[in-house]
Design an enzyme around this catalytic site. Structure first.
Site, PDB file in Angstrom:
ATOM      1  CE  LYS A  38      17.042  18.986  28.426  1.00 57.50           C
ATOM      2  NZ  LYS A  38      16.544  20.377  28.431  1.00 57.50           N
TER       3      LYS A  38
ATOM      4  CG  ASN B  20      18.292  15.547  30.478  1.00 55.84           C
ATOM      5  OD1 ASN B  20      18.068  14.585  29.748  1.00 55.84           O
ATOM      6  ND2 ASN B  20      17.339  16.373  30.896  1.00 55.84           N
TER       7      ASN B  20
ATOM      8  CG  HIS C  89      13.502  17.825  32.822  1.00 49.63           C
ATOM      9  ND1 HIS C  89      12.951  18.725  31.935  1.00 49.63           N
ATOM     10  CD2 HIS C  89      14.832  18.094  32.870  1.00 49.63           C
ATOM     11  CE1 HIS C  89      13.930  19.498  31.469  1.00 49.63           C
ATOM     12  NE2 HIS C  89      15.072  19.143  32.016  1.00 49.63           N
TER      13      HIS C  89
ATOM     14  N   GLY D 193      17.581  25.764  27.817  1.00 47.93           N
ATOM     15  CA  GLY D 193      17.711  25.824  26.359  1.00 47.93           C
ATOM     16  C   GLY D 193      17.588  27.229  25.785  1.00 47.93           C
TER      17      GLY D 193
ATOM     18  N   GLY E 193      22.046  20.111  29.878  1.00 46.24           N
ATOM     19  CA  GLY E 193      21.294  19.640  28.722  1.00 46.24           C
ATOM     20  C   GLY E 193      22.136  19.739  27.460  1.00 46.24           C
TER      21      GLY E 193
ATOM     22  CB  SER F 229      21.511  28.274  29.565  1.00 45.26           C
ATOM     23  OG  SER F 229      20.337  28.236  28.786  1.00 45.26           O
TER      24      SER F 229
ATOM     25  CD  GLU G 244      12.998  19.743  28.430  1.00 46.81           C
ATOM     26  OE1 GLU G 244      13.421  18.572  28.300  1.00 46.81           O
ATOM     27  OE2 GLU G 244      13.727  20.747  28.314  1.00 46.81           O
TER      28      GLU G 244
ATOM     29  CD  GLU H 130      17.224  21.141  34.915  1.00 44.97           C
ATOM     30  OE1 GLU H 130      18.349  20.996  34.447  1.00 44.97           O
ATOM     31  OE2 GLU H 130      16.207  20.640  34.410  1.00 44.97           O
TER      32      GLU H 130
HETATM   33  P1  13P Z   1      20.048  23.096  28.805  1.00 48.65           P
HETATM   34  O1  13P Z   1      21.376  22.888  29.461  1.00 48.65           O
HETATM   35  O2  13P Z   1      20.006  22.692  27.371  1.00 48.65           O
HETATM   36  O3  13P Z   1      19.515  24.484  29.052  1.00 48.65           O
HETATM   37  O4  13P Z   1      19.009  22.101  29.538  1.00 48.65           O
HETATM   38  C1  13P Z   1      19.007  22.032  30.914  1.00 48.65           C
HETATM   39  C2  13P Z   1      18.174  20.889  31.313  1.00 48.65           C
HETATM   40  O5  13P Z   1      16.977  20.866  31.126  1.00 48.65           O
HETATM   41  C3  13P Z   1      18.867  19.735  31.930  1.00 48.65           C
HETATM   42  O6  13P Z   1      17.963  18.843  32.479  1.00 48.65           O
END
Ligand code: 13P
Length: 244
Positions: A13, A11, A99, A175, A228, A207, A101, A169
């Site tokens: 983002k 992803n 997601h 992150g 991510g 992560s 976010e 997640e």
């Molecule tokens: P990270 O791998 O940057 O922690 O993000 C995970 C994520 O939100 C994937 O959708």
């Protein structure tokens, strides 16, 4: 239960301009075409602006194209949104929905996430439905009831192993460099598995990186990863693909 095919999804983002995204997609395409090793399912979910161009690079390779969100309606007056049939037309195979976010920044509810997942299914896209608890919810010992409730309310009723993927997640792991212990992931996935009544693939996300991928993938109940930050580095992401 029969082993489900693993999926490693990146992803991206809101990261990457054209040159950047194309270079990364080309690097991964080359690796995927050269390797003699059996590969898991692989998907890249670039920002919407890069979908068409990245899709052209990935065409004819074992790497699928995915989007990061879709609107629940097929068309209409929804300025700035993208409908699932538009993504299907671009050659997307997957679309991430719900997601954390989007749930946090756009106030998306479970009902809306389910409507998005159903819109994806109607045009043959595989929704990757995300669920996960916040740090406070975990501290309060509510994590299992939170994620169980989220899958119950966010998943389309017609979910099957071929058509829907779920990603666990934990919000506090995204992150942050923090990951749950393998025991915590196993507990969460076991709970999701019993809540779902079909053997849907369960990805872990938060992560995940090249150094911890093997451990995460060896955790019972983990059928793949939603990556991510580490998916922005072609070498790191490819190591994670090979770890699967
Ligand atoms: P990270 O791998 O940057 O922690 O993000 C995970 C994520 O939100 C994937 O959708």
């Amino acid at each position: 239960m029969a082993e489900l095919r693993r999926l490693i999804a990146g992803n991206w983002k809101m990261n990457g301009l054209m040159a950047d995204g194309l270079a990364r997609a080309k690097a991964l395409r080359t690796r995927a075409l050269r390797t003699k090793r059996p590969l898991p399912d692989i998907a890249l979910c670039p920002p919407a602006t890069l979908l068409a161009a990245v899709g052209k690079v990935l065409a004819g390779s074992p790497i699928a194209l995915g989007a990061q969100d879709c609107h629940q309606a097929e068309k209409g007056a929804h300025t700035g949104d993208i409908a699932a049939p538009m993504l299907a037309e671009l050659g997307c195979r997957h679309v991430i929905v719900g997601h954390s976010e989007r749930r946090a920044n756009h106030g998306e509810s479970d009902a809306q996430v389910r409507a998005k997942a159903e819109a994806a299914l109607r045009c043959g896209l595989i929704p990757i439905v995300c669920v996960g608890e916040s740090a406070e919810q975990r501290r309060a010992g509510q994590h299992l009831s939170v994620i169980g409730g989220q899958v119950e309310r966010s998943l389309p009723s017609a979910a099957t192993p071929e058509t829907v993927v779920v990603a666990y997640e934990p919000v506090w792991a995204i992150g942050t460099g923090l990951t749950p212990t393998p025991q915590d992931i196993e507990e969460a996935h076991k709970h999701l598995r019993t809540t779902l009544d079909a053997p849907i693939r369960l990805l872990y996300g938060g992560s995940a990186n090249a150094a911890n991928a093997k451990t995460l993938l060896a955790t019972p109940g983990v059928d793949g990863l939603l990556v991510g930050g580490a998916s922005l580095d072609a070498d790191a992401f490819w190591k994670m693909v090979l770890a699967a």
